[in-house]
Design a protein around this motif. Structure first.
Motif, PDB file in Angstrom:
ATOM      1  N   ILE A  37       0.951  -1.264   0.046  1.00 36.56           N
ATOM      2  CA  ILE A  37       0.084  -0.193   0.198  1.00 36.56           C
ATOM      3  C   ILE A  37       1.015   1.262  -0.010  1.00 36.56           C
ATOM      4  CG2 ILE A  37      -1.900  -0.930   1.137  1.00 36.56           C
ATOM      5  CD1 ILE A  37      -1.306   0.413   3.750  1.00 36.56           C
ATOM      6  N   GLY A  38       0.599   2.409  -0.454  1.00 36.68           N
ATOM      7  CA  GLY A  38       1.246   3.448  -0.737  1.00 36.68           C
ATOM      8  C   GLY A  38       0.621   4.677  -1.089  1.00 36.68           C
ATOM      9  N   VAL A  40       1.817  16.883   5.400  1.00 36.04           N
ATOM     10  CA  VAL A  40       1.387  15.571   5.610  1.00 36.04           C
ATOM     11  C   VAL A  40      -0.256  15.567   4.965  1.00 36.04           C
ATOM     12  CG1 VAL A  40       0.676  13.774   7.275  1.00 36.04           C
ATOM     13  CG2 VAL A  40       2.787  14.949   7.331  1.00 36.04           C
ATOM     14  N   HIS A  41      -0.877  16.427   5.315  1.00 34.25           N
ATOM     15  CA  HIS A  41      -2.433  16.442   4.829  1.00 34.25           C
ATOM     16  C   HIS A  41      -2.698  16.579   3.353  1.00 34.25           C
ATOM     17  CE1 HIS A  41      -6.801  17.404   5.147  1.00 34.25           C
ATOM     18  NE2 HIS A  41      -6.596  16.989   6.187  1.00 34.25           N
ATOM     19  N   SER A  42      -1.602  16.471   2.692  1.00 35.38           N
ATOM     20  CA  SER A  42      -1.597  16.537   1.200  1.00 35.38           C
ATOM     21  C   SER A  42      -1.553  15.165   0.534  1.00 35.38           C
ATOM     22  CB  SER A  42      -0.572  17.384   0.594  1.00 35.38           C
ATOM     23  OG  SER A  42       0.769  16.669   0.453  1.00 35.38           O
ATOM     24  N   VAL A  43      -1.383  14.213   1.505  1.00 38.83           N
ATOM     25  CA  VAL A  43      -1.466  12.755   0.985  1.00 38.83           C
ATOM     26  C   VAL A  43      -2.712  12.452   0.366  1.00 38.83           C
ATOM     27  CG1 VAL A  43      -2.465  11.718   3.104  1.00 38.83           C
ATOM     28  CG2 VAL A  43      -0.696  10.584   1.816  1.00 38.83           C
ATOM     29  N   ALA A  44      -2.314  11.674  -0.883  1.00 46.06           N
ATOM     30  CA  ALA A  44      -3.370  11.232  -1.662  1.00 46.06           C
ATOM     31  C   ALA A  44      -3.074   9.576  -1.738  1.00 46.06           C
ATOM     32  CB  ALA A  44      -3.190  11.784  -2.835  1.00 46.06           C
ATOM     33  N   MET A  45      -4.310   8.754  -1.631  1.00 47.10           N
ATOM     34  CA  MET A  45      -4.114   7.442  -1.538  1.00 47.10           C
ATOM     35  C   MET A  45      -5.270   6.892  -2.438  1.00 47.10           C
ATOM     36  SD  MET A  45      -3.011   6.635   2.190  1.00 47.10           S
ATOM     37  CE  MET A  45      -2.288   5.044   2.074  1.00 47.10           C
ATOM     38  N   THR A  46      -5.257   5.572  -2.746  1.00 41.45           N
ATOM     39  CA  THR A  46      -6.363   5.253  -3.715  1.00 41.45           C
ATOM     40  C   THR A  46      -7.681   4.885  -2.690  1.00 41.45           C
ATOM     41  OG1 THR A  46      -5.462   2.810  -3.214  1.00 41.45           O
ATOM     42  CG2 THR A  46      -4.617   3.773  -5.491  1.00 41.45           C
ATOM     43  N   LEU A  79      -8.134   4.313   3.899  1.00 38.91           N
ATOM     44  CA  LEU A  79      -6.593   4.237   4.164  1.00 38.91           C
ATOM     45  C   LEU A  79      -6.198   5.439   4.376  1.00 38.91           C
ATOM     46  CD1 LEU A  79      -5.365   1.490   1.503  1.00 38.91           C
ATOM     47  CD2 LEU A  79      -5.484   1.105   4.213  1.00 38.91           C
ATOM     48  N   ARG A  80      -6.459   6.161   3.587  1.00 34.52           N
ATOM     49  CA  ARG A  80      -5.960   7.814   3.916  1.00 34.52           C
ATOM     50  C   ARG A  80      -6.260   8.008   5.271  1.00 34.52           C
ATOM     51  NH1 ARG A  80      -7.366  13.222   3.740  1.00 34.52           N
ATOM     52  NH2 ARG A  80      -5.647  14.437   2.949  1.00 34.52           N
ATOM     53  N   ARG A  81      -7.524   8.237   5.756  1.00 33.05           N
ATOM     54  CA  ARG A  81      -7.657   8.671   7.113  1.00 33.05           C
ATOM     55  C   ARG A  81      -6.930   7.701   8.069  1.00 33.05           C
ATOM     56  NH1 ARG A  81     -13.260   8.209   4.983  1.00 33.05           N
ATOM     57  NH2 ARG A  81     -13.493   6.004   5.694  1.00 33.05           N
ATOM     58  N   TRP A  82      -6.757   6.519   7.706  1.00 29.65           N
ATOM     59  CA  TRP A  82      -5.936   5.578   8.722  1.00 29.65           C
ATOM     60  C   TRP A  82      -4.594   6.026   8.883  1.00 29.65           C
ATOM     61  CZ3 TRP A  82      -3.326   0.587   7.315  1.00 29.65           C
ATOM     62  CH2 TRP A  82      -3.053  -0.223   8.366  1.00 29.65           C
ATOM     63  N   VAL A  83      -3.825   6.541   7.940  1.00 27.00           N
ATOM     64  CA  VAL A  83      -2.476   6.916   8.003  1.00 27.00           C
ATOM     65  C   VAL A  83      -2.320   8.478   8.607  1.00 27.00           C
ATOM     66  CG1 VAL A  83      -1.785   5.556   5.966  1.00 27.00           C
ATOM     67  CG2 VAL A  83      -2.302   7.897   5.377  1.00 27.00           C
ATOM     68  N   GLU A 111      -2.018   6.913  15.108  1.00 28.14           N
ATOM     69  CA  GLU A 111      -1.358   5.805  15.373  1.00 28.14           C
ATOM     70  C   GLU A 111      -0.158   5.736  14.035  1.00 28.14           C
ATOM     71  OE1 GLU A 111      -4.205   2.449  13.422  1.00 28.14           O
ATOM     72  OE2 GLU A 111      -4.187   2.691  15.492  1.00 28.14           O
ATOM     73  N   PHE A 112      -0.353   6.511  13.079  1.00 33.04           N
ATOM     74  CA  PHE A 112       0.662   6.730  11.798  1.00 33.04           C
ATOM     75  C   PHE A 112       1.303   8.030  12.049  1.00 33.04           C
ATOM     76  CE2 PHE A 112      -1.403   2.652  10.694  1.00 33.04           C
ATOM     77  CZ  PHE A 112      -0.320   1.915  10.564  1.00 33.04           C
ATOM     78  N   PHE A 113       0.607   9.053  10.851  1.00 32.46           N
ATOM     79  CA  PHE A 113       1.499  10.316  10.786  1.00 32.46           C
ATOM     80  C   PHE A 113       0.891  11.014  12.077  1.00 32.46           C
ATOM     81  CE2 PHE A 113       1.555   8.959   6.364  1.00 32.46           C
ATOM     82  CZ  PHE A 113       2.902   8.819   6.266  1.00 32.46           C
ATOM     83  N   ASP A 114      -0.264  10.898  12.527  1.00 28.54           N
ATOM     84  CA  ASP A 114      -0.749  12.002  13.391  1.00 28.54           C
ATOM     85  C   ASP A 114      -0.638  13.402  12.924  1.00 28.54           C
ATOM     86  OD1 ASP A 114      -1.921  12.879  15.555  1.00 28.54           O
ATOM     87  OD2 ASP A 114      -0.194  12.229  16.952  1.00 28.54           O
TER      88      ASP A 114
END
Length: 183
Positions: free
Chosen positions: A40-41, A68-74, A78-82, A86-89
């Motif tokens: 996953i990425g 960090v908030h600019s993260v895009a995921m499929t 998963l985006r909410r999770w990272v 527990e991950f990026f916070d």
């Protein structure tokens, strides 16, 4: 007195950025293994920073800040999770920052190690990434595209959640476009 004023002015000129990261044409990617089967990425779409050459223009220091908030995921799940604690916070740690050690400018042609310090979740640790060979030089080009690859361990930055399901090793890639700063 004029000499003193001139000396006070010199450090400001020497520390001005020579190149800026073009946020619209740059991004960072990460990936981890989930259950040791699935990769996953995500992609951070907003990076800011600059490159400052020393007065001899033979070494450079890279400073980059990732939103960090600019993260895009499929997957939005998963985006909410990272982004959760527990991950990026992202609420407590909205940015990731990298500052390189002085790097020989010739390394752009040859590629090679890119040592520096990565700050993630409030933890700063030494890292060593790999700069891929580029087809530009900071001594004469006004635009330069560089690629950086590396790995970190998420546990080094306090990301210990789900260690049985998510690998500790995180693969990173940065595709950065630099533009000469206006002087």
């Amino acid at each position: 007195m004029p000499l003193l004023l001139a000396l006070l002015f010199l450090p400001a000129v020497a520390s001005a950025a020579d190149y800026r990261i073009d946020s619209a044409r740059s991004h960072a990617e990460f990936s981890v293994r989930l259950l040791w089967v699935r990769q996953i990425g995500g992609r951070f779409t907003h990076i800011e920073g600059d490159v400052t050459l020393n007065p001899l223009r033979d070494t450079a220091v890279v400073e980059a800040t990732v939103d960090v908030h600019s993260v895009a995921m499929t997957s939005s799940r998963l985006r909410r999770w990272v982004l959760d604690p527990e991950f990026f916070d992202v609420r407590l740690f909205p940015t990731i920052r990298f500052v390189s050690a002085p790097l020989p400018v010739r390394a752009l042609d040859q590629g090679g190690p890119l040592p520096g310090w990565l700050t993630l979740r409030g933890v700063t640790r030494p890292v060593q990434f790999r700069l891929e060979p580029a087809s530009c030089t900071l001594r004469r080009d006004t635009t330069c595209r560089i690629e950086v690859r590396g790995q970190i361990r998420r546990s080094d930055y306090g990301m210990n959640a789900h260690r049985t399901a998510v690998s500790d090793t995180v693969d990173l890639g940065l595709m950065i476009t630099l533009d000469a700063a206006a002087r």
